[in-house]
Write a protein that holds these residues in place. Structure first.
Motif, PDB file in Angstrom:
ATOM      1  N   ASP A 187       0.837  -1.195   0.000  1.00  0.00           N
ATOM      2  CA  ASP A 187       0.000   0.000   0.000  1.00  0.00           C
ATOM      3  C   ASP A 187       0.875   1.249   0.000  1.00  0.00           C
ATOM      4  OD1 ASP A 187      -1.937   1.915   0.282  1.00  0.00           O
ATOM      5  OD2 ASP A 187      -2.775   1.131   2.149  1.00  0.00           O
ATOM      6  N   THR A 189       1.497   5.418  -1.892  1.00  0.00           N
ATOM      7  CA  THR A 189       0.784   6.549  -2.473  1.00  0.00           C
ATOM      8  C   THR A 189       1.800   7.602  -2.913  1.00  0.00           C
ATOM      9  OG1 THR A 189      -1.007   8.139  -2.126  1.00  0.00           O
ATOM     10  CG2 THR A 189       0.460   7.733  -0.257  1.00  0.00           C
ATOM     11  N   LYS A 221      -4.821  -1.664  -6.810  1.00  0.00           N
ATOM     12  CA  LYS A 221      -3.597  -0.880  -6.740  1.00  0.00           C
ATOM     13  C   LYS A 221      -2.411  -1.788  -6.467  1.00  0.00           C
ATOM     14  CE  LYS A 221      -2.714   1.872  -3.205  1.00  0.00           C
ATOM     15  NZ  LYS A 221      -2.774   3.017  -2.280  1.00  0.00           N
TER      16      LYS A 221
END
Length: 271
Positions: A187, A189, A221
């Protein structure tokens, strides 16, 4: 060599729910105890609000992604006197803060090139600090030199919305390797570019990759990185020889192919 789009096509057919079932949630390292082991991971600030993640791999050397070293949209490298590394930054306080004295992006990285296996595998940069950081205060992490196979890894990063403290994903998965590029379900970003991806072997983690960018695969993602040992050695050699990296314009790709740009690093592509 296959372009990344072909990897993604294969990945969309290969990835199953079993591969991601063990993936844990991202957690902010918001206490001294939780953050103690990860002080070598810090935030790299480039001025004008731009930042990436990076990791101390020697008392005076920080590992990050090559594309972080380029000013977004300007086609030029960040001046070294604007680069600052804050080790273990959390809630405005860092274990150590240093300015850069030198920086190098891998000479084979093409800032305006396609997001291919070749380009991702060379998205490696190093920053030389103006003064070393004591290994007593901040023990560096080492590069993983052994075999890499699909399976559990972990990642420590900064990012948009969590720029003031490290976040750790205790377990995510390396899903696929093609040549020297790897795809993870970790995860990440914007701002997570350059984040270290750690092995789960042999006690203290070793860095198997750094985050190069993010991908959207059929609405899922994914993150992508590279195999490190040879690339890091090559950039170290560049720095010794004072070889200047390319200064071509950097192209940031956003989800959906629009013109919107971010000033904090990570790249998106939607196949």
């Amino acid at each position: 060599m296959k372009i990344l789009a072909l990897i993604l096509a294969a990945a969309a057919l290969t990835f199953g729910t079993q591969a991601t079932a063990q993936t844990s949630a991202l957690r902010t390292l918001d206490t001294d105890y939780a953050a103690a082991s990860w002080k070598a991971v810090g935030r790299i600030d480039f001025g004008q609000g731009a930042f990436c993640s990076g990791t101390l791999i020697a008392p005076d050397l920080v590992l990050t992604a090559a594309h972080c070293l380029y000013q977004p949209g300007s086609g030029t490298l960040w001046p070294t006197d604007t680069i600052r590394f804050s080790a273990g930054l959390r809630d405005g306080a860092a274990v150590a803060v240093r300015r850069a004295s030198d920086a190098a992006a891998h000479a084979s990285f093409e800032p305006t090139g396609a997001m291919s296996v070749h380009n991702v595998s060379h998205d490696v940069g190093l920053i030389r600090l103006s003064e070393p950081i004591s290994t007593f205060d901040v023990p560096p992490f080492y590069i993983h030199e052994d075999r890499i196979a699909p399976g559990p890894v972990s990642v420590v990063s900064y990012g948009r919305g969590r720029a003031n403290a490290q976040s750790r994903q205790k377990e995510c998965q390396m899903l696929l390797r093609e040549a020297d590029a790897m795809i993870f379900d970790c995860d990440v970003t914007f701002g997570s570019s350059g984040s270290p991806v750690f092995s789960h072997l042999n006690g203290r983690g070793r860095i198997i990759s750094v985050v190069s960018g993010m991908l959207d695969i059929e609405g899922e993602k994914r993150s992508i990185g590279m195999v490190l040992p040879a690339r890091v050695a090559e950039v170290k050699s560049q720095m010794r020889l004072q070889v200047a990296p390319p200064t071509a314009k950097v192209r940031r790709i956003t989800v959906g192919g629009g013109k919107q740009r971010s000033n904090i690093g990570a790249k998106f592509v939607k196949p």
